[in-house]
Scaffold this active site. Structure first.
Site, PDB file in Angstrom:
ATOM      1  N   LYS A 139     -34.755 -10.152 -87.189  1.00 56.24           N
ATOM      2  CA  LYS A 139     -35.796  -9.225 -86.723  1.00 56.24           C
ATOM      3  C   LYS A 139     -36.985  -9.985 -86.171  1.00 56.24           C
ATOM      4  O   LYS A 139     -37.564  -9.615 -85.180  1.00 56.24           O
ATOM      5  CB  LYS A 139     -36.316  -8.380 -87.905  1.00 56.24           C
ATOM      6  CG  LYS A 139     -35.397  -7.289 -88.335  1.00 56.24           C
ATOM      7  CD  LYS A 139     -35.974  -6.577 -89.535  1.00 56.24           C
ATOM      8  CE  LYS A 139     -35.872  -7.412 -90.792  1.00 56.24           C
ATOM      9  NZ  LYS A 139     -34.779  -7.064 -91.685  1.00 56.24           N
TER      10      LYS A 139
ATOM     11  N   LYS B  73     -42.536 -19.748 -91.308  1.00 56.34           N
ATOM     12  CA  LYS B  73     -43.484 -18.681 -90.939  1.00 56.34           C
ATOM     13  C   LYS B  73     -44.835 -19.305 -90.561  1.00 56.34           C
ATOM     14  O   LYS B  73     -45.441 -18.912 -89.565  1.00 56.34           O
ATOM     15  CB  LYS B  73     -43.666 -17.701 -92.109  1.00 56.34           C
ATOM     16  CG  LYS B  73     -42.410 -16.887 -92.395  1.00 56.34           C
ATOM     17  CD  LYS B  73     -42.673 -15.400 -92.268  1.00 56.34           C
ATOM     18  CE  LYS B  73     -41.406 -14.594 -92.124  1.00 56.34           C
ATOM     19  NZ  LYS B  73     -40.474 -14.648 -93.252  1.00 56.34           N
TER      20      LYS B  73
ATOM     21  N   LYS C  60     -30.525 -17.856 -84.490  1.00 57.78           N
ATOM     22  CA  LYS C  60     -30.086 -17.007 -85.606  1.00 57.78           C
ATOM     23  C   LYS C  60     -30.570 -15.572 -85.355  1.00 57.78           C
ATOM     24  O   LYS C  60     -31.723 -15.367 -84.999  1.00 57.78           O
ATOM     25  CB  LYS C  60     -30.692 -17.546 -86.908  1.00 57.78           C
ATOM     26  CG  LYS C  60     -30.425 -16.656 -88.097  1.00 57.78           C
ATOM     27  CD  LYS C  60     -31.344 -16.952 -89.265  1.00 57.78           C
ATOM     28  CE  LYS C  60     -31.124 -15.936 -90.358  1.00 57.78           C
ATOM     29  NZ  LYS C  60     -32.194 -15.100 -90.751  1.00 57.78           N
TER      30      LYS C  60
HETATM   31  P1  ADP Z   1     -34.079 -10.815 -90.862  1.00 62.66           P
HETATM   32  O1  ADP Z   1     -33.891 -12.301 -90.674  1.00 62.66           O
HETATM   33  O2  ADP Z   1     -33.640 -10.057 -89.660  1.00 62.66           O
HETATM   34  O3  ADP Z   1     -35.482 -10.453 -91.296  1.00 62.66           O
HETATM   35  P2  ADP Z   1     -33.384 -10.286 -93.569  1.00 62.66           P
HETATM   36  O4  ADP Z   1     -34.151 -11.489 -93.961  1.00 62.66           O
HETATM   37  O5  ADP Z   1     -33.927  -8.945 -93.897  1.00 62.66           O
HETATM   38  O6  ADP Z   1     -33.107 -10.377 -92.020  1.00 62.66           O
HETATM   39  O7  ADP Z   1     -31.895 -10.439 -94.147  1.00 62.66           O
HETATM   40  C1  ADP Z   1     -31.200  -9.549 -94.979  1.00 62.66           C
HETATM   41  C2  ADP Z   1     -29.885 -10.188 -95.386  1.00 62.66           C
HETATM   42  O8  ADP Z   1     -29.070 -10.438 -94.249  1.00 62.66           O
HETATM   43  C3  ADP Z   1     -30.030 -11.540 -96.082  1.00 62.66           C
HETATM   44  O9  ADP Z   1     -29.050 -11.702 -97.088  1.00 62.66           O
HETATM   45  C4  ADP Z   1     -29.820 -12.539 -94.981  1.00 62.66           C
HETATM   46  O10 ADP Z   1     -29.374 -13.775 -95.438  1.00 62.66           O
HETATM   47  C5  ADP Z   1     -28.774 -11.828 -94.146  1.00 62.66           C
HETATM   48  N1  ADP Z   1     -28.927 -12.197 -92.742  1.00 62.66           N
HETATM   49  C6  ADP Z   1     -29.961 -11.896 -91.932  1.00 62.66           C
HETATM   50  N2  ADP Z   1     -29.776 -12.402 -90.700  1.00 62.66           N
HETATM   51  C7  ADP Z   1     -28.585 -13.040 -90.733  1.00 62.66           C
HETATM   52  C8  ADP Z   1     -27.821 -13.765 -89.765  1.00 62.66           C
HETATM   53  N3  ADP Z   1     -28.236 -13.912 -88.508  1.00 62.66           N
HETATM   54  N4  ADP Z   1     -26.642 -14.286 -90.157  1.00 62.66           N
HETATM   55  C9  ADP Z   1     -26.198 -14.123 -91.412  1.00 62.66           C
HETATM   56  N5  ADP Z   1     -26.857 -13.440 -92.368  1.00 62.66           N
HETATM   57  C10 ADP Z   1     -28.039 -12.913 -92.045  1.00 62.66           C
END
Ligand code: ADP
Ligand code: TRP
Length: 321
Positions: A193, A110, A190
Site C-alpha cells: 500500500k 519508514k 514489493k
Molecule cells: P502493506 O505492505 O501493503 O502495508 P501489510 O503490511 O498490511 O501490507 O501486510 C499484511 C500481510 O500481508 C503481512 O503478513 C505481510 O507480510 C503480507 N504482505 C504484504 N505485502 C506483501 C507482498 N508484497 N508479498 C508477500 N506478502 C505480503
C-alpha cells in the site's frame, strides 16, 4: 499447535496480502487451532483519519470471511476488543530493548522514506509481541517482511523471563512460505500500500483490469523471447497460474511471439478465476454489516476467555498481584 496472525486494516486487501498471508491462514485452519485478528491498533500508526479508519476494520473482516476464514474453526477478532493486549504491551515495553527497536528494518525504512516517526511506530513490534504471546501462539504465519518482528518477540520473551526469573510465555516461530515470500507490485518493487503499486482484490473489475494492463514491462519486441528475471509480470504469473497453464506461461516468455499485452490479459483471467468467488461473497457480506459485527463480537469473547490465565501469570510475575 496454536497459530496466530493479524493484518492491519489500513487499506484495501491486495494480492500480496492474499498470497503472502491470508491463503496460508485459510489452509492452516484445517489442521491447527487458529487465532486471526484485525490489527486496528497497529493501523493507527499510519491511518490517522477517523472517518477513513472507521470502515476499514469491517472491510477487512469481510475480506477474511470472503476468503474462507471460518468463525466456527478459527477465532476471528478485532485487536482493540481485547484490552488485555494493551496491558501486556506495556509490561513488555518495559523489558524491550530500545536499540533493537531502533534497528528494525520497517522502522528504519519508514524514517528513510521521510516519515516523521511517532513513538507508536517505534514500539510497533512490542505491540505485535503482545498480540502473539497473549494467546500462547506456537506458529505465526507472515510475509518475509515481518520476520524481524518475530525476532523482536523472541527477544522480548527471553528478556521478560530473565528479568522476572519466570517462564510464562511460549516461544513462537515464524511460518514463511518461501515460494511466494514477496509478491511484486505493478512497478516491480514489493507490492505494498505504501508504494501505491498494489493490485486490489475487491471492488469493480474495470479498474483492476486497467491496473494489471498497466504493469511495467520492458521494451522487448513481440517476436523475441522475454526476460524472466526481475520481471514482475512473470513473477505474478508464477504466483497465479494454475498448474495446467505453466507450459503456456513458459512458452510465452521463452519462445517469443507473444506480446506483453496478451500475457497481461491472461494474468487478468487468472485473477478472476482465483478471486471470482471471494469477490461475490465479499459483495454479499458488505450488505450485511450486522453479521460481520456478530462474528467479531463472538470472536472477541472467545479470545478474552483464552487470554485470562496467561494474563494472571504475567501480573503475578511482575508483582501486580
Ligand atoms: P502493506 O505492505 O501493503 O502495508 P501489510 O503490511 O498490511 O501490507 O501486510 C499484511 C500481510 O500481508 C503481512 O503478513 C505481510 O507480510 C503480507 N504482505 C504484504 N505485502 C506483501 C507482498 N508484497 N508479498 C508477500 N506478502 C505480503
Ligand atoms: N505487523 C503485521 C503486518 O503489518 C500485522 C500484525 C500485527 C501481526 N500484529 C501481528 C502479524 C501479530 C502477526 C502477528 O503485517
Amino acid at each position: 499447535m496454536r497459530v496466530l496472525s493479524g493484518v492491519q486494516p489500513s487499506g484495501i486487501l491486495h494480492i500480496g496480502n492474499y498470497f503472502g498471508a491470508i491463503r496460508q491462514f485459510v489452509e492452516l485452519q484445517r489442521t491447527h487451532e487458529c487465532f486471526y485478528f484485525l490489527a486496528d491498533l497497529h493501523a493507527l500508526t499510519t491511518v490517522q483519519n477517523a472517518s477513513q479508519f472507521r470502515g476499514l476494520s469491517r472491510d477487512l473482516a469481510a475480506g477474511f470471511l470472503a476468503f474462507g476464514l471460518d468463525p466456527s474453526k478459527s477465532v476471528l477478532y478485532r485487536q482493540s476488543d481485547i484490552p488485555e493486549v494493551t496491558e501486556l504491551y506495556w509490561y513488555l515495553s518495559t523489558v524491550a530493548s530500545m536499540g533493537l527497536l531502533q534497528r528494525c528494518h520497517s522502522f528504519k525504512d519508514k524514517v528513510a522514506q521521510g516519515v516523521v516517526p511517532n513513538h507508536g511506530l517505534l514500539s510497533y513490534p512490542v505491540l505485535m509481541a503482545a498480540d502473539i504471546l497473549i494467546v500462547n501462539s506456537n506458529l505465526v504465519p507472515v510475509g518475509k517482511d515481518q520476520k524481524q518482528h518475530l525476532e523482536v518477540t523472541r527477544d522480548v520473551v527471553s528478556s521478560f523471563h530473565t528479568t522476572y526469573d519466570c517462564e510464562v510465555f511460549t516461544l513462537p516461530e515464524p511460518l514463511i512460505l518461501d515460494d511466494v515470500a514477496v509478491v511484486p507490485g505493478i512497478d516491480g518493487r514489493k507490492m505494498s500500500k505504501s508504494y501505491g503499486n498494489t493490485i486490489d482484490i475487491f471492488g469493480p473489475e474495470k479498474p483492476i483490469r486497467k491496473r494489471i494492463m498497466s504493469l511495467v514491462t520492458d521494451s522487448t519486441p513481440v517476436e523475441e523471447p522475454k526476460p524472466t528475471e526481475d520481471n514482475a509480470l512473470y513473477q505474478l504469473l508464477k504466483v497465479f497460474a494454475p498448474k495446467s497453464e505453466t507450459e503456456w506461461v513458459e512458452h510465452a516468455f521463452r519462445e517469443g511471439g507473444t506480446g506483453y499485452g496478451t500475457i497481461k490479459k491472461r494474468l487478468f483471467e487468472y485473477f478472476i478465476e482465483t478471486f471470482g468467488e471471494a469477490r461475490t461473497r465479499y459483495d454479499e457480506l458488505q450488505k450485511d454489516p450486522a453479521e460481520i459485527e456478530r462474528v467479531l463480537a463472538s470472536g472477541a469473547e472467545k479470545a478474552r476467555r483464552t487470554v485470562g490465565p496467561l494474563m494472571d501469570s504475567v501480573r503475578s510475575a511482575v508483582g501486580m498481584r
